[in-house]
Each structure stands twice: as C-alpha cells, then as structure tokens.
Design an enzyme around this catalytic site. Structure first.
Site, PDB file in Angstrom:
ATOM      1  CE1 TYR A 161     -35.863  -8.292 -28.214  1.00 59.33           C
ATOM      2  CE2 TYR A 161     -36.428 -10.441 -27.617  1.00 59.33           C
ATOM      3  CZ  TYR A 161     -35.876  -9.550 -28.424  1.00 59.33           C
ATOM      4  OH  TYR A 161     -35.420 -10.099 -29.611  1.00 59.33           O
ATOM      5  CG  ASP A 178     -27.391 -11.554 -29.206  1.00 60.01           C
ATOM      6  OD1 ASP A 178     -28.501 -11.222 -28.796  1.00 60.01           O
ATOM      7  OD2 ASP A 178     -27.181 -11.720 -30.516  1.00 60.01           O
TER       8      ASP A 178
HETATM    9  P1  NAD Z   1     -31.703 -21.014 -37.636  1.00 54.79           P
HETATM   10  O1  NAD Z   1     -32.635 -21.905 -37.844  1.00 54.79           O
HETATM   11  O2  NAD Z   1     -30.991 -20.355 -39.011  1.00 54.79           O
HETATM   12  O3  NAD Z   1     -30.601 -22.538 -37.402  1.00 54.79           O
HETATM   13  C1  NAD Z   1     -30.620 -23.257 -36.088  1.00 54.79           C
HETATM   14  C2  NAD Z   1     -30.182 -24.524 -36.690  1.00 54.79           C
HETATM   15  O4  NAD Z   1     -30.240 -25.625 -35.407  1.00 54.79           O
HETATM   16  C3  NAD Z   1     -30.787 -25.149 -37.765  1.00 54.79           C
HETATM   17  O5  NAD Z   1     -29.608 -25.496 -38.891  1.00 54.79           O
HETATM   18  C4  NAD Z   1     -31.362 -26.408 -37.346  1.00 54.79           C
HETATM   19  O6  NAD Z   1     -31.272 -27.721 -38.203  1.00 54.79           O
HETATM   20  C5  NAD Z   1     -30.345 -26.740 -35.963  1.00 54.79           C
HETATM   21  N1  NAD Z   1     -31.088 -27.736 -35.015  1.00 54.79           N
HETATM   22  C6  NAD Z   1     -32.159 -27.813 -34.666  1.00 54.79           C
HETATM   23  N2  NAD Z   1     -32.262 -28.896 -33.706  1.00 54.79           N
HETATM   24  C7  NAD Z   1     -30.946 -29.260 -33.529  1.00 54.79           C
HETATM   25  C8  NAD Z   1     -30.453 -30.496 -32.662  1.00 54.79           C
HETATM   26  N3  NAD Z   1     -31.420 -30.920 -31.954  1.00 54.79           N
HETATM   27  N4  NAD Z   1     -29.216 -30.630 -32.836  1.00 54.79           N
HETATM   28  C9  NAD Z   1     -28.267 -29.950 -33.592  1.00 54.79           C
HETATM   29  N5  NAD Z   1     -28.760 -28.720 -34.498  1.00 54.79           N
HETATM   30  C10 NAD Z   1     -30.187 -28.710 -34.425  1.00 54.79           C
HETATM   31  O7  NAD Z   1     -31.598 -20.410 -36.289  1.00 54.79           O
HETATM   32  P2  NAD Z   1     -31.068 -18.942 -36.048  1.00 54.79           P
HETATM   33  O8  NAD Z   1     -32.133 -18.160 -36.561  1.00 54.79           O
HETATM   34  O9  NAD Z   1     -29.619 -18.567 -36.670  1.00 54.79           O
HETATM   35  O10 NAD Z   1     -30.925 -18.861 -34.533  1.00 54.79           O
HETATM   36  C11 NAD Z   1     -30.092 -20.032 -34.015  1.00 54.79           C
HETATM   37  C12 NAD Z   1     -30.479 -19.858 -32.323  1.00 54.79           C
HETATM   38  O11 NAD Z   1     -29.893 -18.928 -31.777  1.00 54.79           O
HETATM   39  C13 NAD Z   1     -32.001 -19.795 -32.015  1.00 54.79           C
HETATM   40  O12 NAD Z   1     -32.152 -20.612 -30.694  1.00 54.79           O
HETATM   41  C14 NAD Z   1     -32.081 -18.336 -31.871  1.00 54.79           C
HETATM   42  O13 NAD Z   1     -33.219 -18.128 -31.139  1.00 54.79           O
HETATM   43  C15 NAD Z   1     -30.926 -18.192 -31.103  1.00 54.79           C
HETATM   44  N6  NAD Z   1     -30.528 -16.819 -30.859  1.00 54.79           N
HETATM   45  C16 NAD Z   1     -30.046 -16.589 -29.737  1.00 54.79           C
HETATM   46  C17 NAD Z   1     -30.002 -15.119 -29.456  1.00 54.79           C
HETATM   47  C18 NAD Z   1     -29.187 -14.875 -28.201  1.00 54.79           C
HETATM   48  O14 NAD Z   1     -28.323 -14.059 -27.935  1.00 54.79           O
HETATM   49  N7  NAD Z   1     -29.601 -15.724 -27.147  1.00 54.79           N
HETATM   50  C19 NAD Z   1     -29.695 -14.051 -30.443  1.00 54.79           C
HETATM   51  C20 NAD Z   1     -30.175 -14.542 -31.731  1.00 54.79           C
HETATM   52  C21 NAD Z   1     -30.607 -15.844 -31.855  1.00 54.79           C
HETATM   53  C1  LMR Z   2     -35.060 -11.236 -34.061  1.00 57.21           C
HETATM   54  O1  LMR Z   2     -36.114 -11.408 -33.904  1.00 57.21           O
HETATM   55  O2  LMR Z   2     -34.313 -10.157 -34.511  1.00 57.21           O
HETATM   56  C2  LMR Z   2     -34.033 -12.135 -32.902  1.00 57.21           C
HETATM   57  O3  LMR Z   2     -34.988 -13.134 -32.470  1.00 57.21           O
HETATM   58  C3  LMR Z   2     -33.058 -12.773 -33.474  1.00 57.21           C
HETATM   59  C4  LMR Z   2     -33.273 -13.299 -34.999  1.00 57.21           C
HETATM   60  O4  LMR Z   2     -33.638 -14.374 -35.319  1.00 57.21           O
HETATM   61  O5  LMR Z   2     -33.584 -12.465 -35.818  1.00 57.21           O
END
Ligand code: NAD
Ligand code: LMR
Length: 443
Positions: free
Chosen positions: A266, A171
């Site tokens: 980034y 995103d």
């Molecule tokens: P979070 O820690 O709040 O939640 C992630 C969840 O994944 C947790 O509840 C955890 O228990 C679960 N989990 C871990 N391993 C698992 C598995 N094998 N199977 C099922 N569930 C599992 O994390 P967050 O801060 O909400 O971020 C979630 C993800 O989204 C991260 O990978 C983050 O880096 C990613 N993210 C991506 C973008 C993007 O656009 N690429 C932007 C922001 C966050």
């Molecule tokens: C950030 O640092 O803001 C991003 O990686 C998304 C997050 O987890 O907050």
C-alpha cells in the site's frame, strides 16, 4: 473462559461474513461455539445473507444457535467475542471516497489519502457505538476490530475508549505473508517469524525467519525485486491482471526506495502517487469492481443456498481475512502466546517515535491481551514518512471530535498524496457536501 464460546459479528451484512462463518465452522475442534449472532444496522442487507449463514451452521453443527438481528441488546447480550467489520456508508460512499480525489488528480483509495480520511470521519462514531453496546451488554467481551480505515479507527479508540477490550487488526500483512511463504517455499506463513513496523497500510518488514531461525529476507527480497508479491513466475505469466495483481506486482518498484526492507504494497499510494493516478479510471474504481464482483457473487451464492435449503456445490469459501481473527480469538481464549501483528499504542516499542502513536508491530497474544515486542530505533526515511502520516491520522480524529474544518483541512493538506492546500480545500468541500448524513457538522 467457558467451554463453548458465543460470538457476534458486527457488520453482519458484510460480504466477508460467510467466509468468517465458514472459517469458524472449520475450526470448531480448536474453538468450540455455542452461539453465532449477526448484527447490522441495515436489516435488508443483512437478510441477503442471514438465511444462508443459518443453513451453513445447521449443516455443520445443529447445536450452535444462530441469531440475526438489528437489535443491539439481543446482539451483544451474552457474547465472548465481537468480530467487528462495519462499513459506515457502505460501498456507494466508498465509491465517492475514491472518485472525488481523482477529480483533482489525487489518489482515490479506500483507506489511503483523502478517501481514507473521509471514510475515517464516517467510521469513528459507528465503531464507538458498537464498543458501547458491547460494554453495556457483555462487559467481558473482546472486540476484534478490522473496520477500516484501521489506523484512524485505532487512534480514535485509543483517544476515546482507552480502557476498552478492543484489539485493532488488519489482514493485509497476512496476505503479504502468505505470498512470502510461497516465495520462500514454505507451506504456511505460520512457518515464519516476522519483524515488521509501521502504521496500518504503511509499514516495512525487516526480518522474516523460518522456525530454525534462518533469515529468509534476502531470498524473498530478490524475488520481490523482480515480481513484487506475485508469488511465482507462473502466476506472473498466467494470473488474471486485476487490481490486486497490479498492486502486488508494483511492490517491485516500492522496494527500490529501501532495498534493505520489504515494504507494504500500500506504500505505492504514498510514494508513487503519480503512477497510481495515471493508472486509475475515474469512471470505474475499486468500489465498482467490488460491487460488480465480490458483492454480487456473495449475495447470489447466499440466495441460492437460501432457496435450495442446502449448501451443496456452493462456491463460498474460507478466506484469509477470516483466518487471522479466529487465530486471535483462540490466542485470547486459550492463552497460546501466538505472535501476531496488531495495531497498538507505541509506548516506546519504536524507540524514536512518539509514545502515543498507534503502530502496527508484532505482539505476543495471551488471555490478558497483548504484549508488544520492542522494535528499537527506525531509520530516518521511514521515521519521516510515518510522522507525517501519523499527524494526518491524529488531525482527522481531532477534527472529528472538535468538529473542526480547520483541522480536517490541515489533515488533507498534510497527506503526502495531496499536492497543495488549495487542492486539499476543494476535496474537503466536495466531501462535506456528500457526507452530510455521516460526518459531524464542521465549523
Ligand atoms: P460491506 O459494506 O459489505 O459490509 C459492511 C456492513 O457494515 C454493512 O452491511 C453495513 O450495513 C454495516 N454497518 C455499517 N454501519 C454499521 C453500524 N454502525 N453498526 C453495525 N453495522 C454497520 O463491507 P465489506 O466490504 O465487507 O467490509 C467490511 C469492513 O471490513 C470494512 O470496514 C472494510 O474496510 C473492512 N476490511 C478490513 C480489512 C482489514 O483487514 N482491516 C480487510 C478488508 C475489509
Ligand atoms: C480492496 O480494495 O480489495 C480492499 O479494500 C478490500 C476490499 O474491500 O475489497
């Protein structure tokens, strides 16, 4: 495809889950749903928001069935789309990814540099496991994956699940494009057609046109040179100076390295490592900020909703993070041919870059998946940077597959954020110590 869709959110306990559900509920007219399921491997964490999600859904459309489960068979049976955002090791491991490199005055960041490498070594198995569940229980399902570090995860899925129906997305460009649209005076990023190339969290815009074909890049570039991605002088003067504000503002320095393009914010981690380290606090990194703000706020709002039995007055809201996946699911479901930035195998799209690179480029999305647009040759500066970073990402995936200490050390040594092989080894040895429960045992 069916008239109403069934969706599973993998990583159901994520702080982003409620905003995705709100986005889905706001789009039922263009993307009707019959089922929303949450799946996580941590029941406790998922339960912190499952009840609130159920209430939000019932309030909007009681005909949608809701399931929160830790059972992969229940989660993945009869689903059309999986929205995957898992974080293997959760935020306490992110904290270590950020703090260990900083001990050695090296960038400590979630997806860039050593932190991203450590996180990648944890994420690969979790993402592959979820793909396997999907293929076993719903072989026609699409996985829209934004589990980080997206570049390493995408390379792993290319290598180990080449025929799977997975689309890797991020995103970050949406956030940048929202700001660019504001800078250009447009009401939405969807009023623009962009040309962009790079790796995930490592790319450059080369054209931003409005729908009449008018090139907006010079105008946006003038603004970025002064204010970075901070969208207005007013925000520059009044917005809260949090870590995202600083990252957006700092793009005014990055753009000087190539004023003909508009860079991903980034890139600061790779091009201005010293600045980043000097402005980091090893006692309090972004992981601490997220745990103290977004995580606390989301869980406490969900608790309030669960206790009250309704969501009146909630501060939970739809986020940009969610908008992109809904648009992508709609493009797949209804063959809209929308143009979107995806992380896909290069295969000649960037003409002077190896075919097997996972690159982030514009693609046209329809019911059979995506068709990448051609980029052509890229300049030497970007090519050199991309090839170095690409080698890092590929070495991480090889190290994971072969359990190779040597290759992971090489990956860290090659990262532009790490000053020497000696420092790379120290960071690696510290990472091995704390990642015992998640990484394969390296030999
Ligand atoms: P979070 O820690 O709040 O939640 C992630 C969840 O994944 C947790 O509840 C955890 O228990 C679960 N989990 C871990 N391993 C698992 C598995 N094998 N199977 C099922 N569930 C599992 O994390 P967050 O801060 O909400 O971020 C979630 C993800 O989204 C991260 O990978 C983050 O880096 C990613 N993210 C991506 C973008 C993007 O656009 N690429 C932007 C922001 C966050
Ligand atoms: C950030 O640092 O803001 C991003 O990686 C998304 C997050 O987890 O907050």
């Amino acid at each position: 495809m069916k008239n109403k869709f069934s969706i599973v959110i993998a990583g159901g306990g994520s702080t982003y889950t409620p905003e995705i559900i709100l986005m889905l509920l706001d789009n039922l007219d263009r993307f009707p749903l019959r089922t929303i399921k949450l799946y996580d491997n941590d029941e406790n964490r998922q339960n912190k928001l499952a009840k609130a999600c159920e209430i939000l859904i019932k309030e909007k459309d009681p005909s949608i069935s809701f399931v929160a489960t830790t059972n992969p068979q229940i989660a993945y049976t009869d689903v059309d789309f999986c929205l995957a955002h898992i974080r293997v090791g959760q935020l306490p491991m992110r904290e270590l990814d950020e703090k260990i490199p900083l001990k050695y005055s090296v960038v400590g960041q979630e997806t860039c540099g050593p932190g991203g490498i450590a996180y990648g070594m944890r994420s690969i198995a979790g993402v592959l496991e979820n793909i396997d569940y999907m293929e076993k229980y719903s072989p026609n399902c699409w996985m829209l994956n934004y589990s980080n570090p997206a570049a390493i995860v995408a390379e792993a899925t290319r290598r180990f699940r080449p025929h799977s129906r997975i689309i890797n997305i991020c995103d970050m460009p949406i956030g940048m494009e929202n700001n660019m649209a504001k800078i250009a005076g447009l009401s939405s990023r969807k009023d623009m057609d962009v040309r962009y190339y790079g790796l995930n969290h490592f790319g450059w815009y080369t054209s931003i046109k409005d729908k009449s074909g008018y090139e907006l890049l010079p105008k946006i570039s003038e603004h970025v040179k002064q204010y970075g991605y901070v969208p207005s002088q007013y925000e520059y003067e009044h917005a809260k100076r949090d870590s995202w504000f600083e990252t957006n503002l700092f793009t005014r320095e990055i753009i000087k390295t190539d004023p003909t393009t508009i860079p991903s914010s980034y890139l600061k981690y790779y091009l201005f490592q010293d600045h980043v380290v000097n402005n980091s606090n090893i006692e309090y990194t972004r992981a601490n900020e997220v745990m103290d703000t977004r995580e606390k706020e989301v869980f406490s709002e969900c608790k309030k909703i669960a206790e009250a039995g309704h969501s009146n007055g909630t501060t939970l809201k739809i986020g940009i993070h969610a908008e992109f996946i809904v648009d992508l699911a709609i493009a797949l479901a209804y063959n809209t041919h929308e143009r979107m930035l995806l992380i896909v195998e290069n295969n000649g799209a960037i003409a002077n870059l190896q075919d097997d690179a996972m690159v982030e480029i514009p693609c046209i999305v329809g019911k059979d998946g995506y068709e990448p647009l051609s980029i052509g040759n890229i300049p030497l500066f970007q090519k050199g940077l991309i090839e170095q970073q690409l080698a890092v990402e590929k070495l991480v995936v090889e190290a994971w597959a072969e359990h190779s200490y040597q290759k992971l050390w090489q990956a860290l040594t090659l990262s532009k954020t790490v000053p020497s092989a000696t420092i790379a080894k120290k960071i690696l040895d510290d990472f091995i110590e704390v990642n015992k429960d998640y990484w394969p045992e390296l030999r």
